[in-house]
Design a protein around this motif. Structure first.
Motif, short mmCIF file in Angstrom:
data_model
loop_
_atom_site.label_atom_id
_atom_site.label_comp_id
_atom_site.label_asym_id
_atom_site.label_seq_id
_atom_site.Cartn_x
_atom_site.Cartn_y
_atom_site.Cartn_z
N ASN A 31 0.84 -1.19 0.00
CA ASN A 31 0.00 0.00 0.00
C ASN A 31 0.88 1.24 0.00
O ASN A 31 1.68 1.44 0.90
N ASP A 32 0.73 2.08 -1.02
CA ASP A 32 1.55 3.29 -1.13
C ASP A 32 0.86 4.52 -0.55
O ASP A 32 1.34 5.63 -0.71
N LYS A 33 -0.28 4.32 0.12
CA LYS A 33 -1.01 5.43 0.70
C LYS A 33 -0.21 5.98 1.89
O LYS A 33 0.28 5.25 2.73
N LYS A 34 -0.09 7.30 1.93
CA LYS A 34 0.67 7.97 2.98
C LYS A 34 -0.22 8.99 3.69
O LYS A 34 -1.23 9.43 3.17
N ILE A 35 0.21 9.37 4.89
CA ILE A 35 -0.41 10.49 5.59
C ILE A 35 0.59 11.63 5.50
O ILE A 35 1.74 11.50 5.92
N LEU A 36 0.16 12.73 4.92
CA LEU A 36 1.02 13.89 4.72
C LEU A 36 0.60 15.00 5.68
O LEU A 36 -0.58 15.34 5.76
N PHE A 37 1.56 15.55 6.42
CA PHE A 37 1.30 16.58 7.41
C PHE A 37 1.86 17.92 6.94
O PHE A 37 2.99 17.97 6.46
N PHE A 38 1.07 18.97 7.11
CA PHE A 38 1.46 20.30 6.64
C PHE A 38 1.28 21.34 7.74
O PHE A 38 0.25 21.37 8.41
N ASP A 39 2.28 22.18 7.88
CA ASP A 39 2.18 23.35 8.74
C ASP A 39 1.46 24.44 7.94
O ASP A 39 1.25 24.29 6.73
N ILE A 40 1.12 25.52 8.59
CA ILE A 40 0.39 26.59 7.91
C ILE A 40 1.32 27.71 7.45
O ILE A 40 1.51 27.94 6.27
N ASP A 41 1.91 28.40 8.40
CA ASP A 41 2.68 29.61 8.11
C ASP A 41 3.99 29.29 7.39
O ASP A 41 4.83 28.56 7.91
N GLY A 42 4.12 29.83 6.19
CA GLY A 42 5.32 29.61 5.40
C GLY A 42 5.34 28.28 4.67
O GLY A 42 6.27 27.99 3.92
N THR A 43 4.33 27.46 4.90
CA THR A 43 4.23 26.17 4.20
C THR A 43 3.01 26.19 3.28
O THR A 43 3.14 26.11 2.07
N LEU A 44 1.82 26.28 3.86
CA LEU A 44 0.60 26.37 3.05
C LEU A 44 0.28 27.82 2.69
O LEU A 44 -0.24 28.08 1.61
N GLY A 53 0.37 24.61 15.58
CA GLY A 53 0.28 25.07 16.95
C GLY A 53 -0.96 25.92 17.18
O GLY A 53 -1.37 26.17 18.32
N ARG A 54 -1.58 26.34 16.11
CA ARG A 54 -2.79 27.17 16.22
C ARG A 54 -3.96 26.34 16.77
O ARG A 54 -4.02 25.14 16.58
N THR A 55 -4.89 27.04 17.39
CA THR A 55 -6.14 26.40 17.79
C THR A 55 -7.11 26.40 16.61
O THR A 55 -6.89 27.12 15.62
N GLY A 86 -3.42 23.06 18.18
CA GLY A 86 -2.92 23.35 19.51
C GLY A 86 -1.76 22.48 19.94
O GLY A 86 -1.74 21.99 21.06
N CYS A 87 -0.82 22.27 19.02
CA CYS A 87 0.37 21.45 19.33
C CYS A 87 -0.01 20.04 19.77
O CYS A 87 0.60 19.47 20.66
N GLY A 88 -1.03 19.50 19.14
CA GLY A 88 -1.43 18.12 19.42
C GLY A 88 -2.48 17.96 20.49
O GLY A 88 -2.83 16.82 20.84
N THR A 89 -3.05 19.04 20.99
CA THR A 89 -4.05 18.93 22.04
C THR A 89 -5.45 18.61 21.51
O THR A 89 -6.31 18.18 22.27
N HIS A 90 -5.67 18.81 20.21
CA HIS A 90 -6.95 18.48 19.57
C HIS A 90 -6.63 17.80 18.23
O HIS A 90 -5.94 18.38 17.40
N ILE A 91 -7.16 16.63 18.03
CA ILE A 91 -6.94 15.92 16.77
C ILE A 91 -8.29 15.53 16.19
O ILE A 91 -9.09 14.87 16.85
N TYR A 92 -8.51 15.95 14.95
CA TYR A 92 -9.74 15.65 14.22
C TYR A 92 -9.40 14.87 12.96
O TYR A 92 -8.38 15.12 12.32
N LYS A 141 -14.39 14.44 12.91
CA LYS A 141 -14.66 13.78 14.20
C LYS A 141 -13.49 14.02 15.13
O LYS A 141 -12.34 13.85 14.75
N LEU A 142 -13.81 14.40 16.36
CA LEU A 142 -12.77 14.62 17.36
C LEU A 142 -12.24 13.26 17.81
O LEU A 142 -12.98 12.43 18.33
N LEU A 143 -10.95 13.02 17.59
CA LEU A 143 -10.32 11.76 17.97
C LEU A 143 -9.59 11.86 19.30
O LEU A 143 -9.46 10.87 20.02
N PHE A 144 -9.08 13.06 19.61
CA PHE A 144 -8.28 13.24 20.81
C PHE A 144 -8.40 14.66 21.29
O PHE A 144 -8.41 15.60 20.50
N PHE A 145 -8.52 14.81 22.62
CA PHE A 145 -8.60 16.14 23.22
C PHE A 145 -7.88 16.08 24.56
O PHE A 145 -8.11 15.19 25.36
#
Length: 97
Positions: free
Chosen positions: A2-15, A46-48, A67-73, A77-81
């Motif tokens: 399976n070549d499916k990946k999870i890609l993570f992106f920051d906002i400022d200066g990236t997106l 790191g943004r809320t 929030g630096c990992g304090t909320h994951i959707y 759906k909220l997965l972690f808080f």
């Protein structure tokens, strides 16, 4: 395999570019192509949630880490808080001062 990946992106200066805070067309096309290729797209910031720029609302992300990992959707759906304990916040501020 399976070549499916999870890609993570920051906002400022990236997106988003520096002021005037726009998403370049090339970024939008690349995200669309990655999604079409079956990859999961996440914003990791790191943004809320309340601080998310409206310029990103047209982009289709599968998930968000706020929030630096304090909320994951994922799929809206909220997965972690987790809150940061008040005492730790106070200790951090005192340390930084």
């Amino acid at each position: 395999m399976n070549d499916k990946k999870i890609l993570f992106f920051d906002i400022d200066g990236t997106l988003l570019t520096p002021h005037p805070f726009k998403v370049p067309e090339s970024t939008s096309r690349a995200l669309t192509k990655a999604h079409e290729n079956g990859h999961l797209l996440f914003i990791n910031t790191g943004r809320t949630k309340a601080m998310m720029p409206s310029e990103l609302s047209d982009l289709h992300f599968d998930g968000y880490i706020y929030g630096c990992g304090t909320h994951i959707y994922m799929d809206n759906k909220l997965l972690f808080f987790r809150t940061v304990p008040n005492l730790l916040c106070k200790e951090t501020v005192n340390l930084l001062r």
